[in-house]
Design a protein around this motif. Structure first.
Motif, PDB file in Angstrom:
ATOM      1  N   SER A  62       0.839  -1.198   0.000  1.00  0.00           N
ATOM      2  CA  SER A  62       0.000   0.000   0.000  1.00  0.00           C
ATOM      3  C   SER A  62       0.877   1.252   0.000  1.00  0.00           C
ATOM      4  O   SER A  62       2.001   1.228   0.514  1.00  0.00           O
ATOM      5  CB  SER A  62      -0.914   0.005   1.228  1.00  0.00           C
ATOM      6  OG  SER A  62      -0.167   0.228   2.409  1.00  0.00           O
ATOM      7  N   PRO A  63       0.382   2.362  -0.556  1.00  0.00           N
ATOM      8  CA  PRO A  63       1.174   3.607  -0.569  1.00  0.00           C
ATOM      9  C   PRO A  63       1.570   4.073   0.825  1.00  0.00           C
ATOM     10  O   PRO A  63       2.666   4.607   1.012  1.00  0.00           O
ATOM     11  CB  PRO A  63       0.222   4.606  -1.246  1.00  0.00           C
ATOM     12  CG  PRO A  63      -0.690   3.764  -2.078  1.00  0.00           C
ATOM     13  CD  PRO A  63      -0.876   2.501  -1.310  1.00  0.00           C
TER      14      PRO A  63
ATOM     15  N   LEU B  45      11.348   5.745   7.293  1.00  0.00           N
ATOM     16  CA  LEU B  45      12.231   5.000   8.188  1.00  0.00           C
ATOM     17  C   LEU B  45      13.625   4.854   7.584  1.00  0.00           C
ATOM     18  O   LEU B  45      14.640   5.029   8.276  1.00  0.00           O
ATOM     19  CB  LEU B  45      11.627   3.623   8.475  1.00  0.00           C
ATOM     20  CG  LEU B  45      12.483   2.652   9.291  1.00  0.00           C
ATOM     21  CD1 LEU B  45      12.721   3.199  10.693  1.00  0.00           C
ATOM     22  CD2 LEU B  45      11.816   1.285   9.361  1.00  0.00           C
ATOM     23  N   MET B  46      13.685   4.556   6.298  1.00  0.00           N
ATOM     24  CA  MET B  46      14.976   4.379   5.646  1.00  0.00           C
ATOM     25  C   MET B  46      15.756   5.690   5.569  1.00  0.00           C
ATOM     26  O   MET B  46      16.988   5.693   5.653  1.00  0.00           O
ATOM     27  CB  MET B  46      14.784   3.792   4.247  1.00  0.00           C
ATOM     28  CG  MET B  46      14.403   2.322   4.240  1.00  0.00           C
ATOM     29  SD  MET B  46      15.538   1.299   5.215  1.00  0.00           S
ATOM     30  CE  MET B  46      17.091   1.613   4.379  1.00  0.00           C
TER      31      MET B  46
ATOM     32  N   SER C  68       8.774   6.356  -6.308  1.00  0.00           N
ATOM     33  CA  SER C  68       7.418   6.712  -5.877  1.00  0.00           C
ATOM     34  C   SER C  68       7.228   6.616  -4.373  1.00  0.00           C
ATOM     35  O   SER C  68       6.230   7.106  -3.842  1.00  0.00           O
ATOM     36  CB  SER C  68       6.405   5.792  -6.568  1.00  0.00           C
ATOM     37  OG  SER C  68       6.673   4.426  -6.258  1.00  0.00           O
ATOM     38  N   ALA C  69       8.176   6.000  -3.670  1.00  0.00           N
ATOM     39  CA  ALA C  69       8.038   5.845  -2.221  1.00  0.00           C
ATOM     40  C   ALA C  69       8.233   7.160  -1.484  1.00  0.00           C
ATOM     41  O   ALA C  69       7.757   7.320  -0.357  1.00  0.00           O
ATOM     42  CB  ALA C  69       9.037   4.808  -1.706  1.00  0.00           C
ATOM     43  N   ARG C  70       8.926   8.115  -2.114  1.00  0.00           N
ATOM     44  CA  ARG C  70       9.256   9.366  -1.428  1.00  0.00           C
ATOM     45  C   ARG C  70       8.575  10.545  -2.113  1.00  0.00           C
ATOM     46  O   ARG C  70       8.671  10.701  -3.330  1.00  0.00           O
ATOM     47  CB  ARG C  70      10.769   9.597  -1.415  1.00  0.00           C
ATOM     48  CG  ARG C  70      11.540   8.589  -0.577  1.00  0.00           C
ATOM     49  CD  ARG C  70      13.036   8.894  -0.584  1.00  0.00           C
ATOM     50  NE  ARG C  70      13.771   8.021   0.323  1.00  0.00           N
ATOM     51  CZ  ARG C  70      14.289   6.850  -0.020  1.00  0.00           C
ATOM     52  NH1 ARG C  70      14.164   6.420  -1.278  1.00  0.00           N
ATOM     53  NH2 ARG C  70      14.930   6.108   0.867  1.00  0.00           N
TER      54      ARG C  70
ATOM     55  N   ASN D  94      16.600  12.779  -6.444  1.00  0.00           N
ATOM     56  CA  ASN D  94      15.626  13.237  -7.434  1.00  0.00           C
ATOM     57  C   ASN D  94      15.476  14.739  -7.216  1.00  0.00           C
ATOM     58  O   ASN D  94      14.798  15.180  -6.287  1.00  0.00           O
ATOM     59  CB  ASN D  94      14.291  12.523  -7.250  1.00  0.00           C
ATOM     60  CG  ASN D  94      13.274  12.915  -8.306  1.00  0.00           C
ATOM     61  OD1 ASN D  94      13.378  13.971  -8.929  1.00  0.00           O
ATOM     62  ND2 ASN D  94      12.282  12.064  -8.512  1.00  0.00           N
ATOM     63  N   TYR D  95      16.130  15.525  -8.057  1.00  0.00           N
ATOM     64  CA  TYR D  95      16.176  16.970  -7.846  1.00  0.00           C
ATOM     65  C   TYR D  95      14.797  17.606  -7.947  1.00  0.00           C
ATOM     66  O   TYR D  95      14.549  18.657  -7.354  1.00  0.00           O
ATOM     67  CB  TYR D  95      17.136  17.609  -8.856  1.00  0.00           C
ATOM     68  CG  TYR D  95      18.558  17.121  -8.719  1.00  0.00           C
ATOM     69  CD1 TYR D  95      19.397  17.637  -7.743  1.00  0.00           C
ATOM     70  CD2 TYR D  95      19.052  16.123  -9.552  1.00  0.00           C
ATOM     71  CE1 TYR D  95      20.703  17.189  -7.604  1.00  0.00           C
ATOM     72  CE2 TYR D  95      20.359  15.660  -9.423  1.00  0.00           C
ATOM     73  CZ  TYR D  95      21.176  16.194  -8.449  1.00  0.00           C
ATOM     74  OH  TYR D  95      22.456  15.740  -8.305  1.00  0.00           O
TER      75      TYR D  95
END
Length: 543
Positions: free
Chosen positions: A335-336, A345-346, A374-376, A409-410
Motif C-alpha cells: 500500500s502507498p 524509516l529508511m 514513488s516511495a518518497r 531526485n532533484y
C-alpha cells in the motif's frame, strides 16, 4: 514351580537381567522364534538388545508381566513403556492367547479420553523419552491428539445468552458483566497450557503445532506459545540447544499467518539467531517475516551491530535483505502508506549510518536506491544523508561523488535544499547545476500557470471571471511563497514575475554555458564560489 535363570539378557548395555527362558519366551514371540521349540539347554544363553525401547526400565516391567502370569497394573506412567516393549517383543495374541500385553495396553489407550490433564502430560513425557525408538511414534501421536483436543476445547469461550430471547435485557446485562470479567482473564485462560508444554523437545513441538494450525487454532496464541517456548529453552540451554530451538520456532512461525506474529518478538528472536549461527533457510524465513512487516519497524529495530569481524558499525546487509523481502511481491502488493512509512524509516536509517567512515559507496547507494522513486514525496532526507556521507568520505573522486548524487531526485528537493546544495562545496558542481535546472522547471510550471490563468480571465466574464481571479490569486500566492524560499522580492507580483523571468533566462543561459564547458569541473567550482564574471563563470541567479 521352580524358576531357573538360564537366560542372560543385556539391555542396551545399561543392565543385564538373568531370567527364565521358558517363562519369558511363552509371552514373547521374538524370543520364541529365536529359541524354537527347545525346552531347555545344558548351558546358559545370552541375548543382547541394542535398541530395546525404554531401556532397562521397560524390560523390567515387561518381565514382571511375564512372571505374574500375564497380569500387571497399567497406568499413565508405565503404559507407554509397556506398549513399546510389547510391540518390540511381539507379545501378541498369537503367542500368549488372551493374556497378551499388546492387547491389554491397547485397551488402556482407548480410555485415554477419560484421563486427567496431568495423566496425559505424564504419558506424553514418557513417550517423548522413547524417541527415536521404532514403534513409539504411534503412541505419541495418540497422546498429542489428546493434548490438542483438551487445549482447543478449553480455549473456546463460553457463549453468552442470545439477545433474541424473551429475557434479552436481563441476559444482556448479565452477559456484559461476565464479558468484562472474561476480558480481564482472556489471556490467562487462553495461555494456561504454556508452562505445561515446555517439556516438549524440538522434535515434538512440530507434532503439536502443525495439527493445531490445521484445526484452525488461534494463530496469535500459537505464536505467543512459540516465543514463550523459545525464551524458556534458550535461557539455560547450550549453544547447540539454542540453535535447534530457534530453528524449530522459526519453522513453526513461518506456517502461521505472519500478520498474527508479534513484530517486536520477531526482532527478539533475531538477536538470539544472530548469535547462534542458524541454518541459512531458517534465517531467510525469519528475515522474510520481518521484511513483510517492515512498515512497523522503528529506527532502533534496524540499528543492529555488524557481525563479528566486520569493520562497519551496523549490519547494512541485513537491512537490505529486509527491504528485499518487503518488496518481494512487487510494489503493487504494498500500500502507498506502507511504502511511505518504510521510506521515512529508511531516510532516518541512512542518515544514521552515513557518518560511518567504513561504509562503502556502493553500500550507501544500495540503501538509498533500495526503494522505488514513488516511495518518497521529498528527497530532502536523502540529501541530508548524502551531505553527511560526502563530508565524512572526503577522499572520493568526482566520479564517485556523482554516482552517489544520482540517488537524488532533484525535482523532489525543496527550494531550501536546492539552495543549500548550490552553496555546498562538498557536492560536485554538476550536481548543483542539476538542482538549479530542476528549480527552473518548477518556475516554468508556475509561470505557465499564471499565464494560463491570465488568458482565461481576459476571455471570461461574470461568475467565471470571478472564479478565474480566485485561481489566479491562489497561483500568485504559490509564486510569492516560492520566491520567499529563494530570497526574492515579494512586495509586488509584477516585480516577482519580472524577477522570475529574469531568473529563468539566467538559468537557461547557465544550461547553455554548461553544455559548452570543457574546462575541469574544479575551475567551474572556483568561478562559482568567487562569483567573478568571466567567459566561463556561472551567471548569478539573483542580482
Amino acid at each position: 514351580m521352580a524358576v531357573c535363570c538360564d537366560l542372560e539378557v543385556d539391555v542396551n548395555g545399561e543392565e543385564t537381567f538373568m531370567v527364565d527362558k521358558k517363562i519369558i519366551a511363552s509371552y514373547c514371540g521374538r524370543l520364541s522364534k529365536l529359541f524354537g521349540k527347545s525346552t531347555g539347554s545344558a548351558r546358559n544363553l545370552k541375548v543382547i538388545f541394542n535398541d530395546f525401547p525404554g531401556g532397562a526400565e521397560s524390560f523390567e516391567l515387561m518381565s514382571r508381566f511375564c512372571y505374574n502370569n500375564g497380569r500387571t497394573v497399567i497406568n499413565p506412567s508405565n503404559i507407554s513403556l509397556l506398549y513399546s516393549a510389547a510391540q518390540f517383543m511381539e507379545m501378541n495374541i498369537s503367542v500368549s492367547g488372551t493374556h497378551n500385553l499388546l492387547e491389554e495396553t491397547g485397551k488402556s489407550f482407548e480410555e485415554m479420553k477419560y484421563w486427567t490433564w496431568s495423566e496425559l502430560l505424564i504419558t506424553t513425557k514418557k513417550c517423548q523419552d522413547l524417541l527415536p525408538f521404532p514403534n513409539s511414534t504411534g503412541i505419541l501421536e495418540k497422546c498429542v491428539d489428546s493434548l490438542i483436543g483438551r487445549i482447543t476445547t478449553s480455549g473456546e469461550p463460553s457463549p453468552c445468552p442470545s439477545t433474541s430471547s424473551p429475557d434479552s435485557s436481563g441476559a444482556r446485562l448479565s452477559c456484559d458483566t461476565r464479558s468484562t470479567e472474561s476480558l480481564k482473564n482472556s489471556f490467562s485462560r487462553a495461555t494456561w497450557w504454556f508452562e505445561d508444554l515446555l517439556f516438549l523437545s524440538t522434535n515434538l513441538v512440530g507434532m503439536v503445532i502443525e495439527p493445531m494450525v490445521s484445526k484452525k487454532f488461534d494463530h496469535v496464541i500459537i505464536s505467543r506459545f512459540l516465543f514463550h517456548y523459545q525464551k524458556s529453552k534458550c535461557y539455560t540451554g547450550t549453544s547447540d540447544d539454542k540453535r535447534k530451538v530457534v530453528e524449530t520456532v522459526i519453522d513453526m512461525l513461518c506456517i502461521l499467518d505472519w500478520s498474527s506474529v508479534s513484530f517486536k518478538s520477531l526482532f527478539g528472536i533475531l538477536r538470539v539467531a544472530l548469535n547462534c549461527n542458524i541454518r541459512k533457510c531458517s534465517r531467510t524465513k525469519l528475515e522474510s517475516m520481518i521484511g513483510s512487516q517492515m512498515d512497523q519497524a522503528t529506527l532502533d529495530n534496524l540499528l543492529i551491530p555488524s557481525p563479528h569481524g566486520m569493520n562497519y558499525s551496523y549490519n547494512v546487509n541485513l537491512v537490505l535483505r529486509f527491504l528485499k523481502a518487503f518488496l518481494h511481491g512487487g510494489i503493487s502488493l504494498v500500500s502507498p502508506i506502507q511504502l511511505r512509512n518504510v521510506a521515512s524509516l529508511m531516510d532516518l536509517y541512512i542518515a544514521e549510518v552515513a557518518p560511518d567512515p567504513c561504509l562503502k559507496p556502493y553500500k550507501f547507494l544500495a540503501l538509498a536506491m533500495a526503494l522505488p522513486d514513488s516511495a518518497r514525496e521529498s528527497y530532502d532526507g536523502i540529501y541530508r544523508a548524502t551531505d553527511m556521507y560526502l563530508e565524512v568520505h572526503t577522499g572520493l573522486s568526482e566520479e564517485e561523488k556523482m554516482k552517489i548524487c544520482c540517488t537524488l531526485n532533484y525535482e523532489k528537493l525543496s527550494a531550501e535544499a536546492c539552495l543549500h546544495l548550490y552553496q555546498n562545496k562538498t557536492f560536485p558542481s554538476k550536481s548543483a547545476v542539476q538542482a538549479l535546472l530542476s528549480q527552473q522547471a518548477k518556475l516554468k510550471r508556475l509561470l505557465k500557470a499564471t499565464d494560463k490563468t491570465k488568458c482565461y480571465t481576459d476571455s471570461s466574464s461574470g461568475v467565471r471571471e470571478t472564479g478565474s481571479k480566485g485561481e489566479k490569486k491562489e497561483t500568485s500566492k504559490q509564486i510569492v511563497l516560492f520566491a520567499r524560499k529563494l530570497d526574492l522580492p515579494t512586495d509586488n507580483n509584477d516585480k516577482i514575475r519580472a524577477h522570475l523571468k529574469g531568473m529563468q533566462w539566467r538559468v537557461t543561459e547557465l544550461e547553455r554555458v554548461c553544455m559548452k564547458m570543457q574546462a575541469p569541473m574544479t575551475k567551474i567550482m572556483n568561478s562559482r564560489v568567487s562569483r567573478h564574471s568571466s567567459s566561463r563563470s556561472l551567471p548569478r541567479l539573483c542580482s
